[in-house]
Design an enzyme around this catalytic site. Structure first.
Site, PDB file in Angstrom:
ATOM      1  N   ASP A  63       0.832  -1.200   0.000  1.00 17.19           N
ATOM      2  CA  ASP A  63       0.000   0.000   0.000  1.00 17.19           C
ATOM      3  C   ASP A  63       0.870   1.255   0.000  1.00 17.19           C
ATOM      4  O   ASP A  63       0.585   2.228  -0.708  1.00 17.19           O
ATOM      5  CB  ASP A  63      -0.918  -0.015   1.234  1.00 17.19           C
ATOM      6  CG  ASP A  63      -1.794   1.222   1.317  1.00 17.19           C
ATOM      7  OD1 ASP A  63      -2.667   1.395   0.463  1.00 17.19           O
ATOM      8  OD2 ASP A  63      -1.590   2.029   2.254  1.00 17.19           O
ATOM      9  N   GLU A 105      -2.082  -5.647  -3.501  1.00 19.95           N
ATOM     10  CA  GLU A 105      -1.095  -4.816  -2.796  1.00 19.95           C
ATOM     11  C   GLU A 105       0.056  -5.666  -2.282  1.00 19.95           C
ATOM     12  O   GLU A 105       1.215  -5.223  -2.291  1.00 19.95           O
ATOM     13  CB  GLU A 105      -1.769  -4.073  -1.642  1.00 19.95           C
ATOM     14  CG  GLU A 105      -2.686  -2.953  -2.103  1.00 19.95           C
ATOM     15  CD  GLU A 105      -3.254  -2.157  -0.957  1.00 19.95           C
ATOM     16  OE1 GLU A 105      -3.466  -0.942  -1.118  1.00 19.95           O
ATOM     17  OE2 GLU A 105      -3.508  -2.742   0.120  1.00 19.95           O
TER      18      GLU A 105
END
Length: 229
Positions: A49, A121
C-alpha cells in the site's frame, strides 16, 4: 495447491520473474489459509500500500504541475481504492492463484473485492522486496495507472464529496454525518454498514468491506434518492 508451475504462470502474466518466488507465494497467502501463525500476506499488504501510494503520488505530482495539494490528495484516493485494485487484480486473474482456507474458498473468496485488492497490494510488496522500486513502479503503471483515464487533471468526485456539495447548496452549509450501524463477519473479512445522516434523517445506507467504502455506498444511495425527488 499452488505449484511451481502455477507460480511460473502467474509471473508470466504479470511480466516479472522473481529471484525469490517464495515472496510471491507469501503474497498470495490469505489469513484464512494459515490462521494465527503470522505467515499470511497482511504485512506485505501494508508495505505494498505504501509503495502504491508513493508511485501514484509521483505520477500525479509530475503529470499535473499546477494541481494543488488538496486535489492531488483526492485524486490519489480515487486511484488507490478497493475498486481500482479489484479491477487490476481481475485483469491478471489473481483470484485463481490465491491460497485460501477451505471455508473462505467455498464462500467465494476468490471473487471478493477486499481479498483480491489486498492480495494485489501484497504482490506489489513482493515485487518491491524482490527487485526494488523500479519493477514495482512498472507493475503499478501497467496494471493500475494504465486502466485509468489520466487525460484530465481532475477526476470524478467521490460520492461523499458530491453529496456534501449538494446538501451544502440546498441547506446553506449543513453537514452530512456518517454512522456505523452494522458490522458482520470474521476479522479478516468484515462487512460494515454505514448510514448517511442529516438532522437525524437517514439519507442513504450502504455496505462495504471497509468503513470508507460503506460510507461511499451510503452516499451513493443518498444521491440516487435525492436525484429521484
Amino acid at each position: 495447491m499452488l505449484t511451481r508451475e502455477h507460480l511460473t504462470e502467474l509471473q508470466n502474466r504479470i511480466g516479472y520473474t522473481f529471484q525469490k518466488p517464495e515472496l510471491l507465494r507469501r503474497a498470495l497467502m490469505h489469513s484464512s489459509y494459515v490462521p494465527g501463525d503470522g505467515g499470511d500476506n497482511e504485512r506485505m499488504e501494508f508495505l505494498g500500500d505504501a509503495v502504491l501510494e508513493l508511485c501514484v503520488s509521483e505520477e500525479l505530482f509530475y503529470r499535473f504541475p499546477n494541481m494543488q495539494e488538496g486535489e492531488l490528495t483526492k485524486n490519489r484516493a480515487s486511484i488507490v481504492c478497493e475498486t481500482a485494485l479489484y479491477s487490476a487484480a481481475k485483469e491478471i486473474g489473481l483470484g485463481a492463484y490465491l491460497l485460501l482456507g477451505r471455508g473462505e474458498d467455498a464462500s467465494g473468496g476468490r471473487e471478493k473485492p477486499s481479498i483480491l485488492s489486498d492480495a494485489f497490494e501484497a504482490v506489489i510488496a513482493a515485487i518491491f522486496m524482490d527487485g526494488g522500486l523500479e519493477p514495482a513502479k512498472a507493475f503499478i503503471h501497467r496494471y493500475v495507472l494504465s486502466l485509468l483515464d489520466l487525460s484530465k487533471p481532475v477526476f470524478e468526485k467521490d460520492h461523499k464529496t458530491r453529496l456534501q456539495e449538494l446538501i451544502h447548496a440546498k441547506t446553506h452549509g449543513k453537514q452530512v454525518s456518517y454512522r456505523l450501524v452494522g458490522e458482520t463477519g470474521p476479522d479478516h473479512d468484515k462487512t460494515f454498514t454505514m448510514q448517511a445522516v442529516l438532522d437525524g434523517e437517514v439519507l442513504g445506507e450502504g455496505k462495504g468491506h471497509s468503513k470508507q467504502s460503506a460510507g461511499q455506498a451510503a452516499a451513493q444511495q443518498a444521491l440516487s434518492r435525492l436525484s429521484a425527488k
